[in-house]
Design a protein around this motif. Structure first.
Motif, PDB file in Angstrom:
ATOM      1  N   GLY A 192      -6.436  32.517  11.472  1.00  0.00           N
ATOM      2  CA  GLY A 192      -5.399  32.751  10.478  1.00  0.00           C
ATOM      3  C   GLY A 192      -4.308  33.690  10.963  1.00  0.00           C
ATOM      4  O   GLY A 192      -3.142  33.556  10.571  1.00  0.00           O
ATOM      5  N   GLN A 227      -8.457  30.609   5.889  1.00  0.00           N
ATOM      6  CA  GLN A 227      -7.926  31.964   5.744  1.00  0.00           C
ATOM      7  C   GLN A 227      -7.812  32.268   4.253  1.00  0.00           C
ATOM      8  O   GLN A 227      -8.189  31.446   3.416  1.00  0.00           O
ATOM      9  CB  GLN A 227      -6.595  32.108   6.469  1.00  0.00           C
ATOM     10  CG  GLN A 227      -5.501  31.167   6.013  1.00  0.00           C
ATOM     11  CD  GLN A 227      -4.285  31.227   6.923  1.00  0.00           C
ATOM     12  OE1 GLN A 227      -4.149  30.403   7.829  1.00  0.00           O
ATOM     13  NE2 GLN A 227      -3.395  32.196   6.697  1.00  0.00           N
ATOM     14  N   THR A 282      -6.214  26.757   7.302  1.00  0.00           N
ATOM     15  CA  THR A 282      -5.175  27.154   8.253  1.00  0.00           C
ATOM     16  C   THR A 282      -4.156  26.036   8.452  1.00  0.00           C
ATOM     17  O   THR A 282      -2.965  26.299   8.638  1.00  0.00           O
ATOM     18  CB  THR A 282      -5.778  27.527   9.618  1.00  0.00           C
ATOM     19  OG1 THR A 282      -6.562  26.434  10.114  1.00  0.00           O
ATOM     20  CG2 THR A 282      -6.645  28.763   9.517  1.00  0.00           C
ATOM     21  N   HIS A 314     -14.036  34.211   1.462  1.00  0.00           N
ATOM     22  CA  HIS A 314     -13.216  34.968   2.419  1.00  0.00           C
ATOM     23  C   HIS A 314     -13.403  36.472   2.171  1.00  0.00           C
ATOM     24  O   HIS A 314     -13.636  37.235   3.108  1.00  0.00           O
ATOM     25  CB  HIS A 314     -11.738  34.590   2.269  1.00  0.00           C
ATOM     26  CG  HIS A 314     -10.850  35.381   3.182  1.00  0.00           C
ATOM     27  ND1 HIS A 314     -10.616  35.020   4.500  1.00  0.00           N
ATOM     28  CD2 HIS A 314     -10.135  36.533   2.989  1.00  0.00           C
ATOM     29  CE1 HIS A 314      -9.819  35.908   5.062  1.00  0.00           C
ATOM     30  NE2 HIS A 314      -9.505  36.836   4.167  1.00  0.00           N
TER      31      HIS A 314
END
Length: 275
Positions: free
Chosen positions: A146, A178, A183, A251
């Motif tokens: 990312g 990300q 991405t 994440h």
């Protein structure tokens, strides 16, 4: 180190990482878990560093450019006695030396990292310094996919190739997710291998969650004399915990008590299968 022992250590690091995140009530869980196998092989089989060598001018340097995965790094450093075990229990706490991104206030941490996109530039500078000083140490840096949207990375790549830094090894944690999505949806990276080759790197791809494959690929660096090496490590975000794998919401997320219990059960089962 034998592959079975490396796998056992990776299992322990995953347990410790989740303990840190649960205790701190914060953490980049998915990205921590995707890179643990890479850190396991680096710290136990590749890097010429140890708690006794943290000031040795000839030590290898490791820079964690994806600094938001600090919990994974802290898990490894504490298990290998670079930092006291009780420090990781204070991650993110008031005046704690173990912050949400690594800083060189911690033994074994070479460089503060985050904002993203700076670690590779720093690594290029350190590798160039080694060349200018006639030193034999190597520089390894772990970059999140990312953060490759940051232009400073590509300036650093040009410099690395220009100065023929074959003492530099860049590992891209290619988990394809990300904070805000895939991405490829946020800022498309492909064809990533060809891009790094065009910038002058010798590039090899590997399954970044396969301990044996990582051990083999690291043993082959530098891939070409006079070129920086890049390992494109295809990983799974949240690797090792079934309900976290390839899930964007992990994440940055802290497991509930029930989720934490399930994760520990899965890791205990994996540990038993490794015996």
């Amino acid at each position: 180190m034998e592959i079975c022992e490396l796998k056992k250590r990776a299992n322990r690091y995953r347990v410790k990482t989740l303990e840190i995140i649960k205790s701190a009530n914060a953490g980049h869980t998915g990205g921590d878990l995707s890179c643990i196998d890479i850190l396991t092989v680096l710290y136990n089989d590749v890097l010429n560093i140890s708690p006794e060598k943290i000031k040795d001018p000839d030590r290898d340097r490791y820079i964690q450019s994806k600094g938001h995965a600090a919990e994974a790094l802290y898990a490894v450093l504490s298990e290998l006695d670079y930092i006291p075990a009780d420090w990781v229990k204070q991650v993110g706490g008031y005046l704690s030396p173990a912050t949400g991104h690594p800083t060189n206030n911690l033994p074994g941490v070479e460089q503060n990292t985050g904002a993203l996109g700076h670690g590779l530039s720093v690594s290029v500078g350190i590798a160039l310094a080694a060349k200018l000083d006639g030193k034999k140490y190597r520089v390894f840096t772990l970059v999140g996919d990312g953060e490759l949207a940051e232009g400073s990375n590509w300036e650093a790549c040009m410099a690395a190739a220009n100065f023929k830094l074959d003492n530099l090894v860049v590992i891209v944690d290619r988990n394809r997710l990300q904070i805000s999505g895939s991405t490829e949806d946020v800022m498309a990276l492909e064809p990533l291998k060809l891009k790094f080759e065009a910038f002058g790197f010798a590039v090899h791809e590997v399954d970044g969650n396969d301990i044996a494959a990582l051990k083999d690929i690291f043993s082959a660096v530098p891939f070409e004399t006079g070129k920086p090496s890049l390992i494109l490590a295809n990983t799974i975000k949240g690797k090792g915990i079934s309900y976290m794998e390839n899930q964007l919401k992990w994440h940055h997320r802290v497991p509930t008590e029930e989720q934490y219990s399930q994760a520990m059960d899965e890791l205990r089962q994996e540990k038993e299968e490794l015996v």
